[in-house]
Every structure is written in structure tokens, then in C-alpha cells.
Design a protein around this motif. Structure first.
Motif, PDB file in Angstrom:
ATOM      1  N   ASP A 115       0.838  -1.196   0.000  1.00 55.10           N
ATOM      2  CA  ASP A 115       0.000   0.000   0.000  1.00 55.10           C
ATOM      3  C   ASP A 115       0.880   1.256   0.000  1.00 55.10           C
ATOM      4  O   ASP A 115       0.828   2.061   0.910  1.00 55.10           O
ATOM      5  CB  ASP A 115      -0.909  -0.037   1.232  1.00 55.10           C
ATOM      6  N   ASN A 119      -0.148   5.270  -1.311  1.00 49.61           N
ATOM      7  CA  ASN A 119      -0.814   4.802  -0.100  1.00 49.61           C
ATOM      8  C   ASN A 119      -2.305   5.140  -0.155  1.00 49.61           C
ATOM      9  O   ASN A 119      -2.679   6.301  -0.275  1.00 49.61           O
ATOM     10  CB  ASN A 119      -0.151   5.443   1.130  1.00 49.61           C
ATOM     11  N   ALA A 168      -6.448  -1.163   0.293  1.00 45.79           N
ATOM     12  CA  ALA A 168      -5.439  -2.164  -0.038  1.00 45.79           C
ATOM     13  C   ALA A 168      -6.086  -3.553  -0.012  1.00 45.79           C
ATOM     14  O   ALA A 168      -5.854  -4.382  -0.901  1.00 45.79           O
ATOM     15  CB  ALA A 168      -4.272  -2.081   0.943  1.00 45.79           C
ATOM     16  N   ARG A 208      -5.933 -11.667  20.502  1.00 46.74           N
ATOM     17  CA  ARG A 208      -5.172 -10.807  19.584  1.00 46.74           C
ATOM     18  C   ARG A 208      -3.820 -10.497  20.195  1.00 46.74           C
ATOM     19  O   ARG A 208      -3.742  -9.987  21.311  1.00 46.74           O
ATOM     20  CB  ARG A 208      -5.947  -9.526  19.316  1.00 46.74           C
TER      21      ARG A 208
HETATM   22  N1  UDP Z   1      -1.931  -0.917   6.500  1.00 41.97           N
HETATM   23  C1  UDP Z   1      -2.058  -0.605   5.145  1.00 41.97           C
HETATM   24  N2  UDP Z   1      -2.211   0.708   4.764  1.00 41.97           N
HETATM   25  C2  UDP Z   1      -2.288   1.718   5.682  1.00 41.97           C
HETATM   26  C3  UDP Z   1      -2.199   1.392   7.057  1.00 41.97           C
HETATM   27  C4  UDP Z   1      -2.030   0.075   7.422  1.00 41.97           C
HETATM   28  O1  UDP Z   1      -2.021  -1.484   4.296  1.00 41.97           O
HETATM   29  O2  UDP Z   1      -2.406   2.869   5.279  1.00 41.97           O
HETATM   30  C5  UDP Z   1      -1.731  -2.338   6.898  1.00 41.97           C
HETATM   31  C6  UDP Z   1      -0.588  -2.571   7.851  1.00 41.97           C
HETATM   32  O3  UDP Z   1       0.627  -2.754   7.181  1.00 41.97           O
HETATM   33  C7  UDP Z   1      -1.040  -3.822   8.570  1.00 41.97           C
HETATM   34  C8  UDP Z   1      -2.556  -3.698   8.596  1.00 41.97           C
HETATM   35  O4  UDP Z   1      -2.883  -2.747   7.595  1.00 41.97           O
HETATM   36  O5  UDP Z   1      -0.711  -4.992   7.861  1.00 41.97           O
HETATM   37  C9  UDP Z   1      -3.075  -3.238   9.942  1.00 41.97           C
HETATM   38  O6  UDP Z   1      -2.437  -2.040  10.318  1.00 41.97           O
HETATM   39  P1  UDP Z   1      -1.915  -1.758  11.785  1.00 41.97           P
HETATM   40  O7  UDP Z   1      -1.350  -2.986  12.388  1.00 41.97           O
HETATM   41  O8  UDP Z   1      -1.010  -0.596  11.736  1.00 41.97           O
HETATM   42  O9  UDP Z   1      -3.268  -1.375  12.505  1.00 41.97           O
HETATM   43  P2  UDP Z   1      -3.675  -1.696  14.027  1.00 41.97           P
HETATM   44  O10 UDP Z   1      -3.453  -3.160  14.239  1.00 41.97           O
HETATM   45  O11 UDP Z   1      -2.780  -0.857  14.855  1.00 41.97           O
HETATM   46  O12 UDP Z   1      -5.119  -1.313  14.102  1.00 41.97           O
END
Ligand code: UDP
Ligand code: MG
Length: 317
Positions: free
Chosen positions: A45, A73, A79, A199
Motif C-alpha cells: 500500500d 498509499n 489495499a 489478539r
Molecule cells: N496498512 C495498510 N495501509 C495503511 C495502514 C495500514 O495497508 O495505510 C496495513 C498494515 O501494514 C497492517 C494492517 O494494515 O498490515 C493493519 O495495520 P496496523 O497494524 O497498523 O493497525 P492496528 O493493528 O494498529 O489497528
């Protein structure tokens, strides 16, 4: 010959160079013990770190990997939507985060449940290992959503899931631009089943979801799947009119029977005026939120733009 895959794993990646090696290790481990032909679709992304190069290396060496590179992005939900368009699996499509918060080891169990006739197996977070404030906000959000949304979105379930080919086809056919995938998935219906898991913490690196992005996601959940805000305005409107009628009757009564005390109530009036100016602005904002979404939709732009794809160890555009 085209590869025939039964299962696709979709993993969006945004600047995940720190977790990448561990991710690939664990994925390969899982695949080696899983007898159904499986592909892994990695979606870049618009990362600005070494993630795209790392992806390229794996995909050129191993044809179980398909890599999709987006032109910039777009955000997690987009994505994922891109990955969904490219998934080739005939049976099950599993969606998980790239930071190993969603254990890929659940693949066999998820697939089992899918083969038992479920169309969606969604993961329910039993425990979260995030900060207390974030946990509290998530907790409150999912409960508010349950009460105001027009469809049943299961509590504490995110995008981590496995779905059948027919559910994926439905999602791919949905033209909506504001994508709240967990809501759209629930909307499709069929037999959906929850699977509880703990989780884990992020393997490495920092959360790629900023507070602003989480807020936007929460907003999409509300405004795409609930008519509550706009109905709420109407209700407030009615109540306001009722109050003003009562107030009017009261002043009229005093004006007729006690004309000497009349010039009172000035404070009340200013208060009411400012209060209802606020209510009006809020109402306009809420309506605007729906209008914005309509505007965004009628522009009809594609949801994402692809830069290049690597599959079957070959690069193409
Ligand atoms: N991700 C993405 N684009 C974005 C932000 C996040 O593809 O703009 C992906 C990130 O690499 C990860 C997944 O989405 O694989 C979840 O993101 P993150 O772990 O940062 O979120 P959280 O678990 O903190 O909610
Ligand atoms: Mg995460």
C-alpha cells in the motif's frame, strides 16, 4: 499452466519491513503443514521503506506468492479491496494483518469451518493487548455500532476472517467507494460464524493506523451502515419545536396575566438561541456527511490504481 489455488491469503502491507521476515517465516511454516494449494497475496500500500523490495524478492523466488503494488498509499481498507480483486482462490479467502497480530496459524481451523458449510468465519478478539484507552474506545465503539447500525455487525470482530468465493464475488461486485469491509461482509449474509482468539501484540514496528485513520474508519462504519444520525436530527427537531411551543405558551400566559414581570427571560433567550444555532450547525454537518459520501460515490473514480503485479514469478503491469 495457470496455478489452481483453493485458498488465498490476503495481506496488506504498509511500511512493514521490520515484521516482514518473521511474517514470511510463519506463513511458509503454515503452508508447509497445510495440504490444500494456497497462494499468498501481498499488497503493497505505497510503502516508503524496503517492503516493496522484500516483497519482490519473495515473489520472484516462490510462485505461491502474488504481489500487488498500488500506485500510492490508499489505506488499509482499499489495499484489502485491491487484494480481493486479485485473489485467485476457488474456495476460501483469508484476510489478515501483516504485523502478525492475526495469527496465520489459524488457517487450518478457519478452512475447516468454511468447509463445514459456513460462508464467513470471522475472528472475535477475546483479549486485546493494546493500551487501556484504545481498548476502551474500541469497546464503546462496537457497542454503539450494534445499537445504531442497520445491519448486524458482530461485536469485537475486525477484518481478520476467511470467506467463501461467493462472498468475495459479492464484495468485489459492490461499487461503493467508502469501504468498511467488516460491515459489507456482514451485509452479504449467508452463514457466518465467529471464532474467538487472543489478539497478540504487533510483532515489530509501530501501528500504521494513526488516530485520524481509525477515526475515519469509525466514521465510515457509522455513516455507511446507519441512518441513526440523520434520524436523530429529525427527533431533536421535533423535540425542539415542542419545547419552543411550551415556552411560547408560557410567555403568552405571563404577558396576559402578569404584564409587569414581562421583560425577564433574556438570559434564557440568549441561551436558547446559541444552543439551537449549535444544534443546527451539527445537523447540517451530519447531513453534509451523507452528502459528501454521495458526492464521492458519483465521481465514480476507481477505488485504487495498480502500479505492477508479480505472479507466477513474473512481473507485469
Ligand atoms: N496498512 C495498510 N495501509 C495503511 C495502514 C495500514 O495497508 O495505510 C496495513 C498494515 O501494514 C497492517 C494492517 O494494515 O498490515 C493493519 O495495520 P496496523 O497494524 O497498523 O493497525 P492496528 O493493528 O494498529 O489497528
Ligand atoms: Mg496491527
Amino acid at each position: 499452466m495457470e496455478n489452481i489455488f483453493e485458498v488465498s491469503l490476503l495481506i496488506p502491507l504498509y511500511n512493514e519491513q521490520e515484521t516482514f521476515p518473521a511474517l514470511i517465516d510463519r506463513l511458509k511454516n503454515v503452508l508447509n503443514n497445510f495440504k490444500h494449494p494456497t497462494e499468498i497475496v501481498l499488497i503493497n500500500d505505497g510503502s516508503t521503506d524496503a517492503t516493496p523490495q522484500l516483497m519482490e524478492q519473495v515473489a520472484l523466488a516462490d510462485d505461491r506468492f502474488q504481489c500487488v503494488f498500488l500506485s500510492r498509499n490508499y489505506g488499509h481498507q482499499f489495499a484489502l479491496s485491491a487484494g480481493m480483486q486479485y485473489a485467485r482462490a476457488t474456495q476460501g479467502i483469508m484476510v489478515l494483518d501483516g504485523d502478525l497480530q492475526d495469527p496465520p496459524e489459524l488457517l487450518p481451523e478457519f478452512y475447516n469451518l468454511l468447509q463445514q458449510g459456513n460462508d464467513v468465519v470471522y475472528a472475535i478478539r477475546k483479549k486485546r493487548k493494546e493500551g487501556i484507552i484504545k481498548r476502551l474506545l474500541y469497546w464503546a465503539y462496537y457497542r454503539i455500532m450494534r445499537n445504531i447500525s442497520s445491519i448486524h455487525i458482530p461485536l469485537d470482530s475486525g477484518d481478520f476472517c476467511m470467506m467463501s468465493r461467493r462472498v468475495l464475488n459479492q464484495l468485489n461486485a459492490m461499487p461503493e467507494r467508502n469501504r468498511y469491509i467488516r460491515g459489507m461482509r456482514s451485509w452479504v449474509g449467508y452463514k457466518q460464524i465467529g471464532y474467538e482468539y487472543n489478539r497478540s501484540e504487533r510483532e515489530a514496528g509501530e501501528s500504521k493506523y494513526s488516530f485520524k485513520m481509525l477515526w475515519r474508519l469509525a466514521y465510515s462504519g457509522i455513516f455507511n451502515f446507519s441512518e441513526f444520525p440523520i434520524k436523530f436530527i429529525t427527533r431533536i427537531g421535533f423535540i425542539t419545536i415542542l419545547f419552543s411551543l411550551i415556552y411560547f405558551a408560557d410567555t403568552l400566559y405571563k404577558k396576559i396575566f402578569y404584564p409587569e414581570i414581562m421583560p425577564q427571560g433574556f438570559t434564557m433567550i440568549t441561551f436558547l438561541i446559541t444552543l439551537f444555532c449549535g444544534v443546527q450547525l451539527l445537523s447540517l454537518g451530519l447531513i453534509g456527511e451523507y452528502v459528501l459520501r454521495i458526492y464521492d460515490q458519483v465521481k465514480g473514480r476507481p477505488i485504487f490504481v495498480t502500479d505492477k503485479i508479480i505472479k507466477d514469478k513474473k512481473v507485469s503491469n
